[in-house]
Design an enzyme around this catalytic site. Structure first.
Site, PDB file in Angstrom:
ATOM      1  N   CYS A  50       0.826  -1.202   0.063  1.00 47.71           N
ATOM      2  CA  CYS A  50      -0.027   0.043  -0.165  1.00 47.71           C
ATOM      3  C   CYS A  50       0.834   1.262   0.126  1.00 47.71           C
ATOM      4  CB  CYS A  50      -1.076  -0.074   1.031  1.00 47.71           C
ATOM      5  SG  CYS A  50      -2.207  -1.244   1.078  1.00 47.71           S
ATOM      6  N   GLY A 168      -2.500 -18.933  -5.630  1.00 48.69           N
ATOM      7  CA  GLY A 168      -1.200 -18.797  -5.383  1.00 48.69           C
ATOM      8  C   GLY A 168      -0.811 -17.536  -4.642  1.00 48.69           C
ATOM      9  N   ALA A 169      -1.527 -16.694  -4.646  1.00 48.51           N
ATOM     10  CA  ALA A 169      -1.303 -15.311  -4.256  1.00 48.51           C
ATOM     11  C   ALA A 169      -1.114 -15.143  -2.838  1.00 48.51           C
ATOM     12  CB  ALA A 169      -2.222 -14.267  -4.715  1.00 48.51           C
ATOM     13  N   HIS A 173      -3.191  -7.837  -1.921  1.00 49.40           N
ATOM     14  CA  HIS A 173      -3.180  -6.310  -2.761  1.00 49.40           C
ATOM     15  C   HIS A 173      -2.607  -6.782  -4.383  1.00 49.40           C
ATOM     16  CE1 HIS A 173      -1.821  -2.020  -2.301  1.00 49.40           C
ATOM     17  NE2 HIS A 173      -1.665  -2.218  -3.965  1.00 49.40           N
ATOM     18  N   HIS A 175      -1.424  -7.278  -7.783  1.00 48.22           N
ATOM     19  CA  HIS A 175       0.186  -7.589  -8.287  1.00 48.22           C
ATOM     20  C   HIS A 175       0.467  -8.649  -9.229  1.00 48.22           C
ATOM     21  CE1 HIS A 175       0.337 -10.613  -5.120  1.00 48.22           C
ATOM     22  NE2 HIS A 175       1.566 -11.088  -5.613  1.00 48.22           N
ATOM     23  N   GLU A 315      -3.731 -35.837 -13.745  1.00 48.79           N
ATOM     24  CA  GLU A 315      -3.230 -34.780 -14.285  1.00 48.79           C
ATOM     25  C   GLU A 315      -1.775 -34.875 -14.035  1.00 48.79           C
ATOM     26  OE1 GLU A 315      -5.992 -34.457 -12.757  1.00 48.79           O
ATOM     27  OE2 GLU A 315      -7.562 -33.700 -13.973  1.00 48.79           O
TER      28      GLU A 315
END
Lengths: 341, 341
Positions: A50, A168-169, A173, A175, A315
């Site tokens: 921020c 996966g973040a 915020h 990005h 998979e």
């Protein structure tokens, strides 16, 4: 812990031919590793991305506008926990298991891992920006890639965005990330081989040829958005430049603004239609050094994957994916989503 | 919904060369697709895999012991929602987008998708069975593979287990799955090419050569368990037969019992050390039809992946993985886990 200050390494074994980046500096102690439990993403008041918290971040590389102070709109910074280290020599290391000379490879973990903060304000997501704002983020990718491409040892540059914890973040915020690696990744090699084969058979670029109306979602002056014919995931989207172009960073300001509008529209559509899902997007460009013949058949595109299904044993074991939604059905649904302006 | 009774298809595009199985019969309506929310797995009282609920399942293929009634220990059944259909002809379909002849391929979705119920009782997990019990599950895989291998159109058979919802298990009752497919999956081709290259350079099988003490976890009469040199995921484990063997289904009763003990030990170790994580395991065998030279360099193994990290944009985009734990550190931790007998 066996090696507290161990440098990252890049390894490939002689069985699977997969390259793996080992980044022990990112790890908790191996003996402390436990199954993940759902944790809330960090809150606004403690977010280093921020505005006003710039000093809590790793070093800044550049900001947009260049001379701004607290009125910046985009910042490109180093990742505080990089998977690769810009301070290592890009070298082939000795096989650490000399008693078994089994074709394994180890490179030093040289590379770059940067973060693009897309907005100074915590609640603003990429798709909340104007088309111009998204276009500026795209131009920030371009500028950083042009800087990274000056390093002779860098072979490939991957731009990607993880949105949502289960995609996966680790930071909520908004990005995206840029990783520059000293190898050509396996999926990039496979893609190049596949596009080469098509070119040798037809004399044409396979992505220039994609024109199916059934799969089209939307189009803009310079780009089309489609669900790919063999979409790996439900509601996967590709945004493809109409004009043949091997490298994403060839994009100019006009096309970046146009792409900004179409990318925003696609992200808004999946958010509205699919209940604001976690998603990833990846810019699939070409290796930095290409021959003239490779330039004829390589064509960059942007892939968006909403995270709606779980990748499981089949998979992981085969590299085949099971997709419950036919691409032409997904394209029809996405074509018809009404986005309030 | 565009195609309510659409058959499954297997597609490959000319860009990524990935094979994707489309199974619309498994889908909700595409327009109803929403982001997944965490739901509890089904409870005991409504579980069709439990003893007494056999009539709620898709048809049984066989049970163990063969003549048992309510005293069965293992059942092999058809999957009620198969990703592939055993009733289709294995044929190449016409390209459904004839206006764009861009090298895309479509096969009919012919194949088999079976389920192995590992215990009649809901709370019993695979690792709760005795070594003999796990060995019997392994022999059930073998028996079913031998049946499926009789079909000329089947090229590859994948055995896998998803444990825990976030590892892809839709049923909490302990089970594994067997899929028989009419193609050689891309990861299997890559593995074969990689093992061939090593064989051509050294005259040896790359998996016979793995003998690093640093990476060893445990060993039994016929198998070793290791963390692979370039482990893709933290605490990934490979169980490898000591003797050269291309196909898993060559296993005999003595070796199945021995593998049962070592597999149980590994699953108990990750459960104890890593807080009972979701996991997948996959048996990596070879394509059914192999030449004599391919028999010299192919070697099956079993791979266990505890689900501790999130696969995100970088991994999806490049096929490179980021692993925060060095394999020799993971092997040391797992070697030292004390399992109560």
């Amino acid at each position: 812990m066996a090696s507290p200050a161990r440098n990252p390494e890049i390894r490939k074994d002689a069985v699977t031919s997969r390259w793996v980046i080992f980044s022990p500096a990112r790890a908790r102690r191996p003996s402390d590793f436990k199954a993940k439990t759902s944790t809330n993403s960090n809150q606004n008041q403690e977010c280093p991305f921020c505005v006003g918290h710039e000093h809590e971040c790793a070093p800044e590389i550049f900001r947009v506008p260049p001379d701004s102070t607290s009125d910046w709109t985009i910042r490109v910074i180093e990742n505080l926990y990089p998977a690769l280290s810009r301070d290592l020599e890009p070298t082939l290391l000795q096989n650490p298991n000399p008693e078994s000379d089994c074709g394994d490879l180890v490179l030093s973990g040289f590379g770059f891992h940067d973060v693009v903060i897309e907005s100074p304000f915590h609640p603003v997501h990429l798709y909340d920006l104007s088309a111009e704002g998204v276009g500026d983020v795209i131009l920030a990718y371009k500028k950083r890639i042009e800087q990274l491409a000056l390093h002779q040892s860098i072979k490939y540059i991957q731009v990607f965005k993880n949105h949502g914890a289960s995609a996966g973040a680790s930071m909520s915020h908004s990005h995206s990330q840029i990783m520059a690696v000293p190898i050509i990744p396996p999926m990039v090699s496979t893609r190049l081989n596949s596009m080469k084969e098509y070119f040798e058979q037809t004399g044409k670029c396979s992505l220039c040829e994609i024109r199916s109306k059934d799969l089209l979602i939307d189009e803009s002056t310079h780009f089309i958005s489609i669900v790919p014919f063999a979409a790996t995931f439900p509601f996967e989207i590709w945004i493809i430049p109409r004009d043949h172009s091997s490298h994403f960073h060839e994009i100019d300001s006009e096309k970046a603004l146009d792409l900004g509008g179409l990318l925003k529209l696609m992200l808004r559509k999946i958010s509205l239609q699919l209940n604001n899902p976690p998603f990833n997007f990846m810019i699939h460009t070409s290796p930095l050094q290409l021959s003239n013949s490779q330039l004829s058949y390589t064509h960059w595109y942007l892939q968006i994957i909403p995270q709606l299904t779980t990748v499981a044993g089949f998979e992981i074991g085969t590299g085949c994916y099971i997709n419950p939604v036919l691409p032409e059905d997904a394209a029809k649904v996405l074509r018809e989503v009404k986005v309030p302006m």
